[in-house]
Design a protein around this motif. Structure first.
Motif, PDB file in Angstrom:
ATOM      1  N   TYR A  61       0.829  -1.204   0.000  1.00 40.98           N
ATOM      2  CA  TYR A  61       0.000   0.000   0.000  1.00 40.98           C
ATOM      3  C   TYR A  61       0.865   1.257   0.000  1.00 40.98           C
TER       4      TYR A  61
ATOM      5  N   LYS B  24       1.136   4.094  -2.926  1.00 39.96           N
ATOM      6  CA  LYS B  24       0.697   5.463  -2.652  1.00 39.96           C
ATOM      7  C   LYS B  24       1.820   6.472  -2.839  1.00 39.96           C
TER       8      LYS B  24
ATOM      9  N   ALA C 198      -2.377   7.467  10.649  1.00 36.65           N
ATOM     10  CA  ALA C 198      -3.384   7.938   9.688  1.00 36.65           C
ATOM     11  C   ALA C 198      -3.349   7.133   8.400  1.00 36.65           C
ATOM     12  N   GLU C 199      -2.149   6.676   7.998  1.00 38.01           N
ATOM     13  CA  GLU C 199      -2.048   5.841   6.799  1.00 38.01           C
ATOM     14  C   GLU C 199      -2.694   4.471   7.051  1.00 38.01           C
ATOM     15  N   TRP C 200      -2.497   3.936   8.236  1.00 41.74           N
ATOM     16  CA  TRP C 200      -3.066   2.634   8.586  1.00 41.74           C
ATOM     17  C   TRP C 200      -4.591   2.712   8.625  1.00 41.74           C
ATOM     18  N   GLY C 201      -5.110   3.741   9.308  1.00 43.10           N
ATOM     19  CA  GLY C 201      -6.550   3.927   9.412  1.00 43.10           C
ATOM     20  C   GLY C 201      -7.133   3.283  10.647  1.00 43.10           C
ATOM     21  N   ARG C 202      -8.336   3.716  11.005  1.00 45.31           N
ATOM     22  CA  ARG C 202      -9.038   3.156  12.160  1.00 45.31           C
ATOM     23  C   ARG C 202     -10.267   2.405  11.652  1.00 45.31           C
TER      24      ARG C 202
ATOM     25  N   ASP D 251     -13.305   5.834   2.798  1.00 47.31           N
ATOM     26  CA  ASP D 251     -12.147   5.325   3.542  1.00 47.31           C
ATOM     27  C   ASP D 251     -11.106   4.779   2.565  1.00 47.31           C
ATOM     28  N   THR D 252     -10.067   5.568   2.324  1.00 45.47           N
ATOM     29  CA  THR D 252      -8.972   5.152   1.428  1.00 45.47           C
ATOM     30  C   THR D 252      -7.703   4.853   2.207  1.00 45.47           C
ATOM     31  N   THR D 253      -7.815   4.692   3.533  1.00 43.86           N
ATOM     32  CA  THR D 253      -6.651   4.294   4.313  1.00 43.86           C
ATOM     33  C   THR D 253      -6.242   2.877   3.917  1.00 43.86           C
TER      34      THR D 253
ATOM     35  N   THR E  37      -6.195   0.093   5.807  1.00 44.30           N
ATOM     36  CA  THR E  37      -7.146  -0.933   6.233  1.00 44.30           C
ATOM     37  C   THR E  37      -8.441  -0.843   5.434  1.00 44.30           C
TER      38      THR E  37
ATOM     39  N   THR F 236      -8.826   0.264   2.364  1.00 44.38           N
ATOM     40  CA  THR F 236      -8.566  -0.172   0.991  1.00 44.38           C
ATOM     41  C   THR F 236      -8.466  -1.688   0.889  1.00 44.38           C
TER      42      THR F 236
END
Length: 535
Positions: free
Chosen positions: A195, A199, A250-254, A264-266, A268, A270
């Motif tokens: 990922y 990116k 923030a890249e990983w996401g919640r 949600d394009t983080t 997790t 994606t």
């Protein structure tokens, strides 16, 4: 069921309309009456043959090893569903796993989610009295494990598969205070490396260091995956990886349980979306190879489904509240139904989010279990249980959603029949079945509705048959307190040719006036729910 009225001008003409013959719904777009009755895979619920819903959203549920073999199932009930026009949805947990589910402890460990120190995460908060973990959606062997039992259900003749708690393996559980310390296994981290490279394809080692504080050779590379666990240890975030001080959080996401938001394009978001689509495509492809069309649903709001089935439970993300419990979908005060509360804004939110995520598919809501909301519902006095459906079930319909009438769960709670509710639910749902065209395919219309009477929630919906104004009474004192001569008005693109009034609470009379698109309707009585159909 109320007597329909055609009204033109100020004259009301009572019509006795025959109830149309019940035909088996062909697609979810035809479903109007949803039932919730879940049994173990070898069991059957006779209540379904009384209610006769268009669909039961999880008729059976695969759990642990129950459902690993075709012999575990009672597939003979499926033709009985079809004979009465009810769609049979199979189902199973997509994330809860036990040691006995796998041949060896090593396989169990490989299938399990892990924390940021590469240790399997326990989920003792479930209270099962035995070891339990979450399965790792990022592990291809685990995805195959899910497909294996789903194929058995497809071969047995189910019309669809409902996968429960698809993204359940990211909370960290009670051990970590649900802070998100979960999902940091080798499979997931290899995808995280991919990922980041996709990116930031032009990043050099210096760029990785400047942007994210990476050091030495530990940066994303095509040949050697980025060691995110080492990065977390170096920053002191190995027990709290989503800490705001972590530049990669923030890249990983919640991950939000049972939600996969469109924006949600983080990482997790994606990759969960990618693996969910893989599962859906492979299940539909397997059914197609056998000449079958398969319906897909899941608990919550998900893309690529034929309909969304949203479990209502505490700690949901649908409303910001001081106690963090989210929207109160079963409003109770001192053990009694709080009929004064409106769930209209919450239902509308679900409808809008589902459209963003999944497109124009039906959305059903059901009281999930075991949790506080189901307990509150089951403990209501019988009259107030009926009022829950008359007010809040009706308000779901009034906002373009479908309530799943509760019959049975799998943890031994009293059934609808045992609580004296089955006869009521059967009669009450008959109103919606008889007037199905009022409720199928509804969306909110842009025009505002004005009601001069207080404590009434009013909505204007439209579908291919026309517009409908829905009135839900929230004047409540142990039972709905009726209103007389309720005046409703709306500015429409043009005046309707006729107005027809429906209610599950009894006959209604109405007078109407309309000039230059300004419609005013006076309904003689509102008890719990009235529908004004504009044609």
């Amino acid at each position: 069921m109320g007597t329909p009225l055609w009204t033109v001008g100020a004259v009301a003409l009572a019509l006795v309309a025959p109830v149309p013959a019940i035909a088996a719904p062909s697609t979810p777009r035809d479903f109007v009456v949803y039932g919730f009755s879940q049994s173990d895979v070898g069991d059957e619920d006779p209540q379904v043959y009384t209610l006769k819903p268009d669909v039961t959203i999880r008729a059976i549920g695969k759990w642990s090893t129950a459902g690993d073999e075709a012999a575990d199932y009672n597939f003979a009930q499926i033709p009985r569903y079809h004979a009465q026009g009810t769609t049979f949805m199979g189902s199973g947990t997509a994330s809860v796993i036990f040691p006995r589910d796998f041949a060896t402890e090593a396989i169990y460990d490989d299938m399990s989610t892990r924390d940021a120190e590469n240790v399997p995460v326990p989920h003792d908060e479930f209270g099962f009295g035995e070891p339990v973990r979450r399965g790792n959606l990022f592990n291809p062997a685990y995805r195959e494990h899910l497909l294996a039992w789903a194929r058995i259900q497809i071969d047995g003749g189910v019309d669809g598969i409902n996968l429960d708690e698809v993204n359940g393996g990211f909370s960290g559980g009670q051990k970590y205070g649900f802070n998100g310390n979960e999902g940091f296994d080798d499979y997931t981290l290899a995808d995280f490396n991919r990922y980041l490279l996709a990116k930031y394809p032009a990043f050099t080692p210096a760029d990785w260091q400047a942007r994210f504080g990476m050091t030495g050779p530990n940066v994303p590379r095509p040949d050697v995956p980025f060691d995110y666990r080492a990065y977390l240890r170096a920053g002191g975030w190995q027990t709290d990886p989503l800490n705001a001080a972590n530049p990669l959080a923030a890249e990983w996401g919640r991950v939000v349980p049972n939600r996969l938001y469109a924006g949600d394009t983080t990482f997790t978001g994606t990759y969960v979306r990618r693996y969910w689509k893989e599962l859906v495509d492979r299940l539909r492809g397997y059914a197609a190879s056998r000449g079958r069309r398969l319906l897909i649903s899941s608990n919550g709001l998900w893309p690529y489904v034929d309909f969304n089935s949203v479990g209502m439970y505490p700690w949901n993300p649908d409303e910001q509240t001081p106690d963090w419990k989210g929207a109160d979908y079963v409003p109770v005060r001192d053990g009694h139904l709080n009929g004064a509360k409106s769930l209209g804004p919450n239902y509308r939110y679900l409808k809008e989010r589902s459209r963003e995520i999944a497109g124009d598919v039906p959305v059903a809501v059901f009281i999930d279990w075991p949790n506080e909301m189901m307990t509150n519902y089951l403990n209501l006095p019988p009259g107030e249980q009926r009022d829950y459906w008359r007010i809040f079930g009706a308000e779901a319909y009034a906002n373009g959603l479908f309530p799943a009438f509760h019959l049975k769960d799998t943890v031994g709670s009293p059934t609808a029949q045992e609580q004296g509710m089955l006869g009521f639910l059967t009669r009450y749902s008959g109103f919606y079945r008889a007037h199905a065209d009022l409720f199928r395919g509804n969306s909110h219309a842009p025009q505002a509705v004005r009601v001069d009477t207080p404590k009434i929630a009013a909505t204007l919906l439209h579908n291919r048959h026309g517009r409908t104004i829905h009135l839900v009474n929230h004047r409540y004192a142990g039972a709905p307190v009726p209103w007389s001569n309720v005046v409703v008005s709306a500015a429409l693109p043009s005046c309707p040719r006729a107005v027809r009034v429906f209610s599950p609470d009894g006959p209604r009379r109405a007078t109407t006036t309309c000039r230059n698109g300004r419609l005013t309707v006076t309904v003689d009585r509102l008890e719990a729910y009235d529908v004004i159909a504009l044609r």
